[in-house]
Design a protein around this motif. Sequence first.
Motif, PDB file in Angstrom:
ATOM      1  N   ARG A   1      20.997  11.932  44.655  1.00  0.00           N
ATOM      2  CA  ARG A   1      20.695  13.341  44.438  1.00  0.00           C
ATOM      3  C   ARG A   1      21.564  13.900  43.317  1.00  0.00           C
ATOM      4  NH1 ARG A   1      19.937  15.731  50.512  1.00  0.00           N
ATOM      5  NH2 ARG A   1      18.181  14.388  51.028  1.00  0.00           N
ATOM      6  N   LYS A   2      20.956  14.769  42.562  1.00  0.00           N
ATOM      7  CA  LYS A   2      21.676  15.412  41.478  1.00  0.00           C
ATOM      8  C   LYS A   2      22.621  16.468  42.068  1.00  0.00           C
ATOM      9  CE  LYS A   2      20.961  18.032  37.253  1.00  0.00           C
ATOM     10  NZ  LYS A   2      19.972  18.703  36.410  1.00  0.00           N
ATOM     11  N   VAL A   3      23.862  16.425  41.623  1.00  0.00           N
ATOM     12  CA  VAL A   3      24.831  17.406  42.084  1.00  0.00           C
ATOM     13  C   VAL A   3      24.608  18.689  41.286  1.00  0.00           C
ATOM     14  CG1 VAL A   3      27.282  17.952  42.312  1.00  0.00           C
ATOM     15  CG2 VAL A   3      26.487  15.599  42.631  1.00  0.00           C
ATOM     16  N   LEU A   4      24.351  19.760  42.003  1.00  0.00           N
ATOM     17  CA  LEU A   4      24.125  21.038  41.336  1.00  0.00           C
ATOM     18  C   LEU A   4      25.450  21.657  40.951  1.00  0.00           C
ATOM     19  CD1 LEU A   4      21.340  22.540  43.614  1.00  0.00           C
ATOM     20  CD2 LEU A   4      21.080  21.460  41.376  1.00  0.00           C
ATOM     21  N   LYS A   5      25.540  22.043  39.701  1.00  0.00           N
ATOM     22  CA  LYS A   5      26.753  22.687  39.207  1.00  0.00           C
ATOM     23  C   LYS A   5      26.690  24.166  39.584  1.00  0.00           C
ATOM     24  CE  LYS A   5      29.544  23.272  35.090  1.00  0.00           C
ATOM     25  NZ  LYS A   5      29.623  23.086  33.647  1.00  0.00           N
ATOM     26  N   LYS A   6      27.740  24.642  40.202  1.00  0.00           N
ATOM     27  CA  LYS A   6      27.773  26.045  40.617  1.00  0.00           C
ATOM     28  C   LYS A   6      27.975  26.931  39.398  1.00  0.00           C
ATOM     29  CE  LYS A   6      29.591  25.299  45.238  1.00  0.00           C
ATOM     30  NZ  LYS A   6      30.687  25.564  46.169  1.00  0.00           N
ATOM     31  N   GLU A   7      27.229  28.002  39.367  1.00  0.00           N
ATOM     32  CA  GLU A   7      27.402  28.991  38.308  1.00  0.00           C
ATOM     33  C   GLU A   7      28.683  29.764  38.584  1.00  0.00           C
ATOM     34  OE1 GLU A   7      25.631  29.883  35.515  1.00  0.00           O
ATOM     35  OE2 GLU A   7      24.480  28.046  35.834  1.00  0.00           O
ATOM     36  N   PHE A   8      29.486  29.929  37.583  1.00  0.00           N
ATOM     37  CA  PHE A   8      30.735  30.651  37.738  1.00  0.00           C
ATOM     38  C   PHE A   8      30.539  32.073  37.243  1.00  0.00           C
ATOM     39  CE2 PHE A   8      34.909  32.071  36.265  1.00  0.00           C
ATOM     40  CZ  PHE A   8      35.629  31.887  37.431  1.00  0.00           C
ATOM     41  N   GLU A   9      30.684  32.999  38.125  1.00  0.00           N
ATOM     42  CA  GLU A   9      30.536  34.410  37.780  1.00  0.00           C
ATOM     43  C   GLU A   9      31.920  35.033  37.668  1.00  0.00           C
ATOM     44  OE1 GLU A   9      27.752  36.138  37.083  1.00  0.00           O
ATOM     45  OE2 GLU A   9      26.596  34.286  37.290  1.00  0.00           O
ATOM     46  N   ALA A  10      32.527  34.875  36.529  1.00  0.00           N
ATOM     47  CA  ALA A  10      33.857  35.429  36.320  1.00  0.00           C
ATOM     48  C   ALA A  10      33.749  36.889  35.915  1.00  0.00           C
ATOM     49  CB  ALA A  10      34.582  34.653  35.238  1.00  0.00           C
ATOM     50  N   PRO A  11      34.705  37.688  36.344  1.00  0.00           N
ATOM     51  CA  PRO A  11      34.700  39.088  35.908  1.00  0.00           C
ATOM     52  C   PRO A  11      35.068  39.151  34.424  1.00  0.00           C
ATOM     53  CG  PRO A  11      36.636  38.633  37.250  1.00  0.00           C
ATOM     54  CD  PRO A  11      35.793  37.390  37.240  1.00  0.00           C
ATOM     55  N   ILE A  12      34.196  39.708  33.616  1.00  0.00           N
ATOM     56  CA  ILE A  12      34.474  39.772  32.183  1.00  0.00           C
ATOM     57  C   ILE A  12      34.399  41.190  31.634  1.00  0.00           C
ATOM     58  CG2 ILE A  12      33.730  37.419  31.699  1.00  0.00           C
ATOM     59  CD1 ILE A  12      31.120  38.650  30.588  1.00  0.00           C
ATOM     60  N   LEU A  13      34.262  42.170  32.504  1.00  0.00           N
ATOM     61  CA  LEU A  13      34.161  43.549  32.042  1.00  0.00           C
ATOM     62  C   LEU A  13      35.534  44.203  31.947  1.00  0.00           C
ATOM     63  CD1 LEU A  13      31.077  44.828  34.076  1.00  0.00           C
ATOM     64  CD2 LEU A  13      31.142  43.912  31.748  1.00  0.00           C
ATOM     65  N   VAL A  14      35.631  45.169  31.081  1.00  0.00           N
ATOM     66  CA  VAL A  14      36.863  45.941  30.931  1.00  0.00           C
ATOM     67  C   VAL A  14      37.290  46.526  32.275  1.00  0.00           C
ATOM     68  CG1 VAL A  14      37.750  48.097  29.960  1.00  0.00           C
ATOM     69  CG2 VAL A  14      36.629  46.444  28.478  1.00  0.00           C
ATOM     70  N   ALA A  15      36.318  46.990  33.067  1.00  0.00           N
ATOM     71  CA  ALA A  15      36.623  47.596  34.370  1.00  0.00           C
ATOM     72  C   ALA A  15      37.334  46.624  35.310  1.00  0.00           C
ATOM     73  CB  ALA A  15      35.348  48.103  35.019  1.00  0.00           C
ATOM     74  N   ASP A  16      37.146  45.315  35.099  1.00  0.00           N
ATOM     75  CA  ASP A  16      37.782  44.310  35.954  1.00  0.00           C
ATOM     76  C   ASP A  16      39.254  44.095  35.623  1.00  0.00           C
ATOM     77  OD1 ASP A  16      35.334  43.730  37.288  1.00  0.00           O
ATOM     78  OD2 ASP A  16      34.729  42.501  35.574  1.00  0.00           O
ATOM     79  N   TYR A  17      39.695  44.503  34.447  1.00  0.00           N
ATOM     80  CA  TYR A  17      41.057  44.222  34.003  1.00  0.00           C
ATOM     81  C   TYR A  17      41.870  45.465  33.644  1.00  0.00           C
ATOM     82  CZ  TYR A  17      39.485  39.425  33.877  1.00  0.00           C
ATOM     83  OH  TYR A  17      38.995  38.201  34.244  1.00  0.00           O
ATOM     84  N   MET A  18      41.255  46.628  33.643  1.00  0.00           N
ATOM     85  CA  MET A  18      41.961  47.847  33.242  1.00  0.00           C
ATOM     86  C   MET A  18      42.953  48.299  34.317  1.00  0.00           C
ATOM     87  SD  MET A  18      39.036  50.714  33.765  1.00  0.00           S
ATOM     88  CE  MET A  18      38.472  51.195  35.385  1.00  0.00           C
ATOM     89  N   THR A  19      43.901  49.081  33.885  1.00  0.00           N
ATOM     90  CA  THR A  19      44.853  49.721  34.786  1.00  0.00           C
ATOM     91  C   THR A  19      44.241  51.032  35.243  1.00  0.00           C
ATOM     92  OG1 THR A  19      46.694  48.769  33.552  1.00  0.00           O
ATOM     93  CG2 THR A  19      47.193  50.663  34.949  1.00  0.00           C
ATOM     94  N   THR A  20      44.269  51.271  36.548  1.00  0.00           N
ATOM     95  CA  THR A  20      43.669  52.510  37.061  1.00  0.00           C
ATOM     96  C   THR A  20      44.707  53.516  37.554  1.00  0.00           C
ATOM     97  OG1 THR A  20      43.365  51.482  39.230  1.00  0.00           O
ATOM     98  CG2 THR A  20      41.502  51.389  37.701  1.00  0.00           C
ATOM     99  N   LYS A  21      45.904  53.052  37.847  1.00  0.00           N
ATOM    100  CA  LYS A  21      46.960  53.966  38.290  1.00  0.00           C
ATOM    101  C   LYS A  21      47.783  54.367  37.076  1.00  0.00           C
ATOM    102  CE  LYS A  21      47.091  52.025  42.896  1.00  0.00           C
ATOM    103  NZ  LYS A  21      47.850  51.344  43.915  1.00  0.00           N
ATOM    104  N   LEU A  22      47.389  55.456  36.471  1.00  0.00           N
ATOM    105  CA  LEU A  22      47.983  55.876  35.209  1.00  0.00           C
ATOM    106  C   LEU A  22      48.988  57.006  35.397  1.00  0.00           C
ATOM    107  CD1 LEU A  22      44.751  56.039  33.032  1.00  0.00           C
ATOM    108  CD2 LEU A  22      46.390  54.168  33.170  1.00  0.00           C
ATOM    109  N   ILE A  23      49.994  56.990  34.546  1.00  0.00           N
ATOM    110  CA  ILE A  23      50.898  58.124  34.413  1.00  0.00           C
ATOM    111  C   ILE A  23      50.259  58.995  33.340  1.00  0.00           C
ATOM    112  CG2 ILE A  23      53.238  58.880  33.829  1.00  0.00           C
ATOM    113  CD1 ILE A  23      53.090  57.018  36.304  1.00  0.00           C
ATOM    114  N   THR A  24      49.874  60.202  33.705  1.00  0.00           N
ATOM    115  CA  THR A  24      49.218  61.098  32.750  1.00  0.00           C
ATOM    116  C   THR A  24      50.123  62.280  32.441  1.00  0.00           C
ATOM    117  OG1 THR A  24      48.098  62.353  34.492  1.00  0.00           O
ATOM    118  CG2 THR A  24      46.916  60.443  33.576  1.00  0.00           C
ATOM    119  N   PHE A  25      49.809  62.927  31.346  1.00  0.00           N
ATOM    120  CA  PHE A  25      50.607  64.050  30.881  1.00  0.00           C
ATOM    121  C   PHE A  25      49.709  65.248  30.605  1.00  0.00           C
ATOM    122  CE2 PHE A  25      52.633  60.071  29.701  1.00  0.00           C
ATOM    123  CZ  PHE A  25      53.868  60.223  30.306  1.00  0.00           C
TER     124      PHE A  25
END
Length: 154
Positions: free
Chosen positions: A10-34
């Motif tokens: 049987r052919k081994v199915l390769k799993k699709e990798f759904e990595a987070p690639i959006l800015v929203a996945d890596y941005m800082t949300t707890k900001l010091i604002t002025f």
Amino acid sequence: MGIKSFQGVRKVLKKEFEAPILVADYMTTKLITFSPDDSILAVMEQFAKHHISGGPVLDSSGFLVGIISEADCMKQISESRYFNQPILDKSVENFMTKSVETIPHDISIFDAAGIFAQHNRRRLPVMKDGLLVGQISRKDIVIAALKLSGHNWK
């Protein structure tokens, strides 16, 4: 004698990798604002206290009106020395960058890297529906790229 299978290997199915690639996945949300009314001296104290080099400036309604950075504070320090005066209690509004480049929350980190390459900024405010939802820095983009370095993108 055991049962033989005639299905073959049987052919081994390769799993699709759904990595987070959006800015929203890596941005800082707890900001010091002025606020535009904050004093430059108070801002510099916050920079030192929180180990940051800049932050968004929001009006009383919570809308982004500028960015204040260490470079902006250097202008105040330089002027104070030039006029032989202590650092004055001037407001952020006098020194902040008012024309702010922003980035949408739903673009990829690859597109964000292009924006950082185009504009000489250390950080960019992240917007969703006209509201500030976070901030992303060049360092955040580099960290995201390192996490994704083992994957191929089509």
